[in-house]
Each structure stands twice: as C-alpha cells, then as structure tokens.
Write an enzyme that holds these catalytic residues in place. Sequence first.
Site, PDB file in Angstrom:
ATOM      1  N   SER A 221       0.872  -0.760  -0.006  1.00 26.95           N
ATOM      2  CA  SER A 221       0.186  -0.150   0.381  1.00 26.95           C
ATOM      3  C   SER A 221       0.737   1.628  -0.258  1.00 26.95           C
ATOM      4  CB  SER A 221      -1.062   0.297   1.010  1.00 26.95           C
ATOM      5  OG  SER A 221       0.104   0.406   2.225  1.00 26.95           O
ATOM      6  N   LYS A 222       0.134   2.234  -0.318  1.00 27.25           N
ATOM      7  CA  LYS A 222       1.300   3.293  -0.563  1.00 27.25           C
ATOM      8  C   LYS A 222       1.686   3.595   1.186  1.00 27.25           C
ATOM      9  CE  LYS A 222       2.100   7.297  -2.104  1.00 27.25           C
ATOM     10  NZ  LYS A 222       1.131   8.799  -2.530  1.00 27.25           N
ATOM     11  N   ARG A 223       0.772   3.404   2.030  1.00 23.54           N
ATOM     12  CA  ARG A 223       1.577   3.743   3.450  1.00 23.54           C
ATOM     13  C   ARG A 223       3.024   3.170   3.625  1.00 23.54           C
ATOM     14  NH1 ARG A 223      -3.013   2.008   4.412  1.00 23.54           N
ATOM     15  NH2 ARG A 223      -4.044   3.717   4.416  1.00 23.54           N
TER      16      ARG A 223
END
Length: 474
Positions: free
Chosen positions: A247-249
């Site tokens: 994921s982006k995070r």
Amino acid sequence: MPNTPLPRVRFAPSPTGFLHVGGARTALYNLLFARREKGTYILRIEDTDVERSREELTGQILSALEWLGLEHDEGPYYQSRRYDLYRAAAERLIAEGKAYRAFETPEELDLERKRAEAEGRSYRYSGTGREIPPDESDRRARAGEKFVVRLRMPAETIVVDDLIRGRVEFPAEALDDFVLVRSDERPLYHFTVCVDDADMRITHVLRGDDHLANTPKHVALFRALGAEVPAFAHLGMILGTDRKKLSKRYGAAAVEEWREQGIFPEALVNFLALLGWSPGEDREILSREEMEREFSLDRIGASPSVFDPEKLLWVNAQYMARMPAEELLRRAEPHAPSGLPEKEAALAAVELHRTRARTAIEMGRALSLYAADPEEYDPDGLRKHVRPETAPEIERLIAAFEKVESWTAHDLDAALRQLAAEMKVSASRLIHPVRLALTGVTVGAPLFDVVALLGKETALRRLKKFVAKIRETK
RNA sequence: GGCCCCAUCGUCUAGUGGUUAGGACACGGCUCUUUCAAGGCCGCGGCACGGGUUCGAGUCCCGUUGGGGCCA
C-alpha cells in the site's frame, strides 16, 4: 497461414495520484507481451470516477510510465471522453433485452439487503426489474422515474480459461444482475472496461489477480455486447514485506518514490520483470531487448510475490556497475547536494565510487565530496582517529606532500609511507585522519586516489583546515 | 459470511513423476585491503500439514491449515 489476429493488449490505470509498482509491472508485462507477439500495446486512462480523477493525477501516471520507458503504441484514451459510447451501448443492451432498467430506490435495496442479513442469507438482487415489460420500462423511464441499468446474467456456470491459472469456474448462483449504469447515468467500472475492451478489439487482458473474481461479469458482458471474449491472464499480487498488499503508506508502493530514491528506471523495470516472471535460466540482469525477445505468459507464476527493496537495491547496483561513466555522471548530477567537481575529476570519481554506491543519490553525495570542502567531520571518526599527536603529524604530512613532484596516487602513497616510516608510526595512523580531513567521513574510496583526484591545492587546503579545527577543539 | 485464487530456503525464483532440490538477494565466514565497498571462495537455510494415485511424488488428486482477493 492461420489468420490469428495480432494481439492487442492494454494497460488501464485509474488516476489515483501515483503509479503503483504493481501497476507498473502490469504495464510492463502487457508491453513485453505485445512486443514479443508483434502486437499492439494500448494505454487507457480509467478516469470516469470524476471526484477522484484530476488531470494532474493522470499526468503523474503518464510521466511515471514515460520515465520507466514503457511507451504505448496507441492512446492514451480517456474514458471520461467516451461517455457517448457507454450510453449507446447501454441503450443497445436494453433494446436487445440483454440488460434492463431496475427502478428500486437505494432505500428499497438497503432494506432487502438488511432482511437477507437478518435471515442469514447472502444478499442477491431480487431480479424484480427483469420482469418489467419493455414498453412499461420505456414509459416509466420517459416519465422521469429514476432507474439503474442491470445486466441480465445467464443462469449458467461461467468458465474462465485463464492463461496463468487454468480453468476457473464460477457457478451462476454466485452472480446476480449487477449494475451497469447508475441512476445518475454514470456508467460503472465493469461496464466501461468491457465496452472499451470490445471497442478497442483487445485480445488479451493481462491484469492483477484482484480482478479474477470480476472476470465472470466481464465474460457475460462481452457476450451480451456481442463481442469476442478476450483471453485472460491474471497476475499474482505484489505484497509488502509484511505479506500484506503493498500500500501507499508502506512507502515502497509508488514508482515515483523509487525515482526519488535514486533508483534507475531500467533497474526497476528489470526487478519488476522478475517479480512473477522468469526467463527460465539463472539470469537476473536482463536488457529490455532480451525481455522483449523472451517474454512468455507460460513462464509467469501464479503466486503472489513480496516486493523486496534489498534486492531492488542490488539490481540497481548492478546497473550502476555497468553503466558508462558519462551516463552515470549525468544521472547522478541532480542528486549532488553541493555540486560536482570539474568534468574530468567527476568522471574519475564516478569510477572510484560506482562499486560503493547503490543509488544515484549515493553517487551524487559521493561526487559532491570532491566539489566542496567538508563542513563537519564525523564525530565518531574524530574520537577514533584524532589523538594529541595528530595535528603535528598532519602538518609534517602537509610539508611532505608539498614536496611531491607529480601529484599521483602512487607518489602520494610513497610520500606518506616514507614519512610514516621516518616518524616510526604505522601508515594507517596517518591515513585515517587524512581521510576524515579530506572527506569528513571515515569510509570511502582508496585514500590516495582521493587525494590525487582532489588536486594539490584542494587537498592541502582541507588538511590545513582540519588541523586548525582539531587544534581549536582541544 | 458466500465465491474465487495462491502455497519450494527469511525474500525472488528454477524445477512440468526418478535431481545430492539449482540460482539470486539477504545473512555468516574466509580472501583482497589504509577504511568502506565491489569481486572471488565457502557456509547457513526450503518442498506448510495430512491422506491418497504410482514401482516411485516438490511435481498428479482430495482435504486441512495458512495467506490473499472479490462481492456484499
């Protein structure tokens, strides 16, 4: 000659603000497949979700793809400009009885859903809309009644012959008449995808595993549209080190992020190519040409793979080791915090550091050491290598260096060792503080190469500054 | 919850019934060496589990477990 048409494939990202590495891999595989099969690779932007899609976000995806060198043959097409096509397709499906209007309000559906839940059944649309006669349906629509358009799903098992997963069956009971067009007339994802794929005569759909479960819907839609059903190949997901979807995070999910980290596009492409595909031999570093020549769907694995940043760094280092110095210099330049030394020295420095740096950032930083005097010295280094005798010892070294006739690594080496012998100390007792004096750090390229490269003036200036510095601290 | 997918070293993978289960990253050691790397050499480490099928299963089938996805 059998007249199998040349493949037409597409990568169809929705503009979410960054290019996910999984998406990049999907794009790459589509491109490689197209090249290998002499087909066409099409780019299509799925920007119908107007709230989230802004032009700027699309631009980011486009520039990331360009940076990676994944150039499309056709497009980009924008779904947001193709509404007429979707509307026409919906009307046609309704006219042909393959889709129908459903007039339930969201509240009514919600109620149905809750009832199903309460009774412990899994919810399916009741199908009431199916039974409305066409003329009544038309009349109510004309009267302005709100409706959604639903596809009439066939009551049969849908079989998907996936090129990677093999035969996958979806029983009819698992699927209900899903919505094609919302009551505000906006076409939904599954619908636009199929209308476009049919319109663009896509022959092979290579995409993420997350779409496998949607595929029976698509198959039914292609049939309803009277289009040939493309072949499907579903790729395993790319996972983070925690085995969760990247994921982006997580930080490593965006192509742009790696670009900023100083990773080379061809290294990222190489790394991504091997995440799920293998050329079959024990080869790790492959050029685009080799990939395009050897890529094949039956060498793609079905299982998900973990994105390992360590290995990416290693691949990048491999590219760094092989790249012409001029090229490396050009790419490191934007990452040099305090500029570069003059050209010739810079090229020599590149050679000195190419095996020591793993990214363009590290290379840039290394090159800057030659351009600007150190502003501070590594505290651990000072503690470890500076003793009370150090200042006078370095002063004697300065004097010795002054007398060196040809400022070469070889002669400087000899001069230092001779002095060390005269002073009856080990050479390393001088070498370590000198490195610290010249570069500010305790690790780096072979010292005498560094001294030679710096040039007499600079080297001596830095040594003098250092002596002054340690004198004043004492 | 229903449906679907996946399963070889920590990670990426080779392997398509008979292999001492191969390579790469990472890790450890040695070597080189003024440091740090790079390189070379060596090592550690794997077929998730249980049933079948077969003379013989990492490889085929079923189940379990675990992970993931889609729909809600």
